[in-house]
Design an enzyme around this catalytic site. Structure first.
Site, PDB file in Angstrom:
ATOM      1  N   THR A   1       0.835  -1.210   0.000  1.00 42.66           N
ATOM      2  CA  THR A   1       0.000   0.000   0.000  1.00 42.66           C
ATOM      3  C   THR A   1       0.867   1.257   0.000  1.00 42.66           C
ATOM      4  O   THR A   1       1.969   1.239   0.542  1.00 42.66           O
ATOM      5  CB  THR A   1      -0.891  -0.046   1.263  1.00 42.66           C
ATOM      6  OG1 THR A   1      -1.846  -1.064   1.081  1.00 42.66           O
ATOM      7  CG2 THR A   1      -1.587   1.264   1.531  1.00 42.66           C
TER       8      THR A   1
ATOM      9  N   ARG B   1     -13.867  -7.493  -0.838  1.00 36.56           N
ATOM     10  CA  ARG B   1     -13.238  -7.211   0.461  1.00 36.56           C
ATOM     11  C   ARG B   1     -12.666  -5.779   0.466  1.00 36.56           C
ATOM     12  O   ARG B   1     -12.024  -5.351  -0.482  1.00 36.56           O
ATOM     13  CB  ARG B   1     -12.133  -8.235   0.718  1.00 36.56           C
ATOM     14  CG  ARG B   1     -11.328  -8.003   2.008  1.00 36.56           C
ATOM     15  CD  ARG B   1     -10.081  -7.181   1.775  1.00 36.56           C
ATOM     16  NE  ARG B   1      -9.256  -7.074   2.972  1.00 36.56           N
ATOM     17  CZ  ARG B   1      -8.227  -6.245   3.083  1.00 36.56           C
ATOM     18  NH1 ARG B   1      -7.876  -5.480   2.078  1.00 36.56           N
ATOM     19  NH2 ARG B   1      -7.522  -6.190   4.190  1.00 36.56           N
TER      20      ARG B   1
ATOM     21  N   GLY C   1     -10.277  -3.032   2.740  1.00 34.27           N
ATOM     22  CA  GLY C   1      -9.336  -2.920   3.860  1.00 34.27           C
ATOM     23  C   GLY C   1      -9.488  -1.600   4.597  1.00 34.27           C
ATOM     24  O   GLY C   1     -10.521  -0.920   4.502  1.00 34.27           O
ATOM     25  N   ASP C   2      -8.449  -1.245   5.332  1.00 28.23           N
ATOM     26  CA  ASP C   2      -8.485  -0.026   6.152  1.00 28.23           C
ATOM     27  C   ASP C   2      -8.209   1.249   5.366  1.00 28.23           C
ATOM     28  O   ASP C   2      -8.638   2.337   5.763  1.00 28.23           O
ATOM     29  CB  ASP C   2      -7.445  -0.138   7.276  1.00 28.23           C
ATOM     30  CG  ASP C   2      -6.032  -0.295   6.716  1.00 28.23           C
ATOM     31  OD1 ASP C   2      -5.843  -1.133   5.802  1.00 28.23           O
ATOM     32  OD2 ASP C   2      -5.117   0.426   7.160  1.00 28.23           O
TER      33      ASP C   2
ATOM     34  N   THR D   1      -0.370   1.296   6.771  1.00 29.95           N
ATOM     35  CA  THR D   1      -0.186   0.111   5.930  1.00 29.95           C
ATOM     36  C   THR D   1      -0.044  -1.115   6.823  1.00 29.95           C
ATOM     37  O   THR D   1       0.651  -1.069   7.834  1.00 29.95           O
ATOM     38  CB  THR D   1       1.048   0.219   5.014  1.00 29.95           C
ATOM     39  OG1 THR D   1       1.279  -1.060   4.394  1.00 29.95           O
ATOM     40  CG2 THR D   1       2.302   0.625   5.763  1.00 29.95           C
ATOM     41  N   GLY D   2      -0.728  -2.189   6.487  1.00 33.85           N
ATOM     42  CA  GLY D   2      -0.662  -3.389   7.308  1.00 33.85           C
ATOM     43  C   GLY D   2      -1.896  -4.240   7.092  1.00 33.85           C
ATOM     44  O   GLY D   2      -2.612  -4.068   6.111  1.00 33.85           O
TER      45      GLY D   2
ATOM     46  N   GLY E   1      -5.246  -4.927   7.028  1.00 37.65           N
ATOM     47  CA  GLY E   1      -6.354  -3.974   7.081  1.00 37.65           C
ATOM     48  C   GLY E   1      -7.408  -4.270   8.123  1.00 37.65           C
ATOM     49  O   GLY E   1      -7.882  -3.359   8.818  1.00 37.65           O
TER      50      GLY E   1
HETATM   51  N1  ASP Z   1      -3.802  -2.139   4.563  1.00 40.00           N
HETATM   52  C1  ASP Z   1      -3.991  -2.738   3.272  1.00 40.00           C
HETATM   53  C2  ASP Z   1      -5.248  -3.550   3.248  1.00 40.00           C
HETATM   54  O1  ASP Z   1      -5.476  -4.283   4.184  1.00 40.00           O
HETATM   55  C3  ASP Z   1      -2.875  -3.619   2.858  1.00 40.00           C
HETATM   56  C4  ASP Z   1      -1.544  -2.950   2.827  1.00 40.00           C
HETATM   57  O2  ASP Z   1      -1.241  -2.117   3.693  1.00 40.00           O
HETATM   58  O3  ASP Z   1      -0.780  -3.261   1.922  1.00 40.00           O
HETATM   59  O4  ASP Z   1      -5.947  -3.490   2.274  1.00 40.00           O
END
Ligand code: ASP
Length: 307
Positions: free
Chosen positions: A174, A202, A204-205, A225-226, A228
């Site tokens: 991300t 789906r 994410g965050d 980033t992480g 989600g």
């Molecule tokens: N946070 C993002 C998600 O869960 C993934 C990422 O940080 O790469 O969609």
């Protein structure tokens, strides 16, 4: 003292191992980060707004196939690219977000158009795409978003029937940017393709205001980033702002609590970038690495991958 202005960007966190990195690849990542940093910082230096700066930096990262956003976004479980993005302006808490969009060249640009239209904050899927067409936001065909690397990851994830966090190890590609401009306005933006082989639909965050993206002129701007799902459950970006606003913590203290304690306790691997109203920058992560860079008029200038 000149007014402070600063910019931080990320290109994802996760298991980024020295052993998987060649000098050539590292140089490519650093070049991608530098170009994105330059794009946003030039705007701040010329007296432009933090909103323009974060949009320019994120668009630059979306256009770089190394990162999981825009060109280079990962494949979902039906072999499509479904992207999420959000942008927020800390003055007046204006925000725009898109989720589950396909073929939009720069989802962050669409998020900003939604924000500036002032009717809605978040649009998803076909409705968001229709809005994009009405507002002349550029589209690209599927081929544009295809990268060999992501395709291989997706094939592997399909074979193993699992949802993977970008790359073969756990790397969340991300992208995001946060900035403070000369007028004291903070902004944040985040853009992603999500997780490899993620369920169709789906989210994410990243596009969720308060979870993966948040900005408030009274406190700070944050882009995450992480994993989600865990960042949503911890309302990470807003939590950092609240710890500053209601508990009087410094940016560093707030980031430490959320990234190294709260998230760790529930297995929320990842990181974030944040800038407070005084231009202080934090880029904490609890994973092995995070692609990140920052620059300020106080002389800070960094591009880093590992701790
Ligand atoms: N946070 C993002 C998600 O869960 C993934 C990422 O940080 O790469 O969609």
């Amino acid at each position: 003292m000149p007014p402070n202005f600063s910019l931080a960007i990320h290109g994802g966190a996760g298991t980024i191992l020295h052993s998987d990195m060649t000098p050539g690849l590292q140089l490519q990542y650093e070049t991608g980060l530098r170009q994105a940093l330059d794009a946003g910082y030039q705007i701040l230096e010329n007296g432009g707004s933090s909103l323009d700066a974060v949009e320019a930096s994120v668009m630059s990262l979306e256009d770089c196939p190394l990162f999981n956003a825009g060109k280079g976004a990962v494949f979902n479980n039906i072999g499509r690219h479904e992207m999420d993005a959000a942008i927020m302006f800390g003055k007046g808490s204006e925000a725009g977000a898109v989720c589950g969009v396909s073929n939009v060249k720069n989802p962050v640009r669409l998020a900003r158009a939604i924000m500036q239209h002032h009717e809605n904050v978040m649009l998803c899927g076909q409705g968001a795409e229709q809005f994009a067409k009405q507002h002349n936001i550029p589209f690209e065909d599927d081929q544009y978003f295809y990268t060999e690397e992501r395709y291989k990851q997706w094939q592997q994830a399909q074979r193993e029937d699992k949802v993977m966090l970008d790359h073969s190890g756990k790397k969340f590609g991300t992208v995001g940017a946060v900035a403070l401009d000369k007028d004291g306005n903070l902004s944040a933006a985040t853009s992603t393709g999500g997780l490899t082989n993620k369920k169709f639909g789906r989210i994410g965050d990243s596009p969720i205001i308060g979870a993966g993206t948040y900005a408030n002129n009274n406190t700070c701007a944050v882009s995450c980033t992480g994993v989600g799902e865990l960042f949503i459950r911890c309302v990470v970006a807003y939590d950092i702002c609240c710890l500053i606003e209601y508990k009087g913590l410094s940016l560093k203290e707030a980031c430490d609590i959320v990234v190294h304690d709260k998230l760790v306790k529930i297995g929320g691997e990842g990181g974030l970038i944040a800038i407070d109203k005084n231009g202080n920058i934090e880029m904490p992560f609890n994973s092995e690495g995070m692609y990140r860079a920052c620059r300020s008029n106080a002389g800070i200038n960094e591009i880093k991958i590992y701790p």
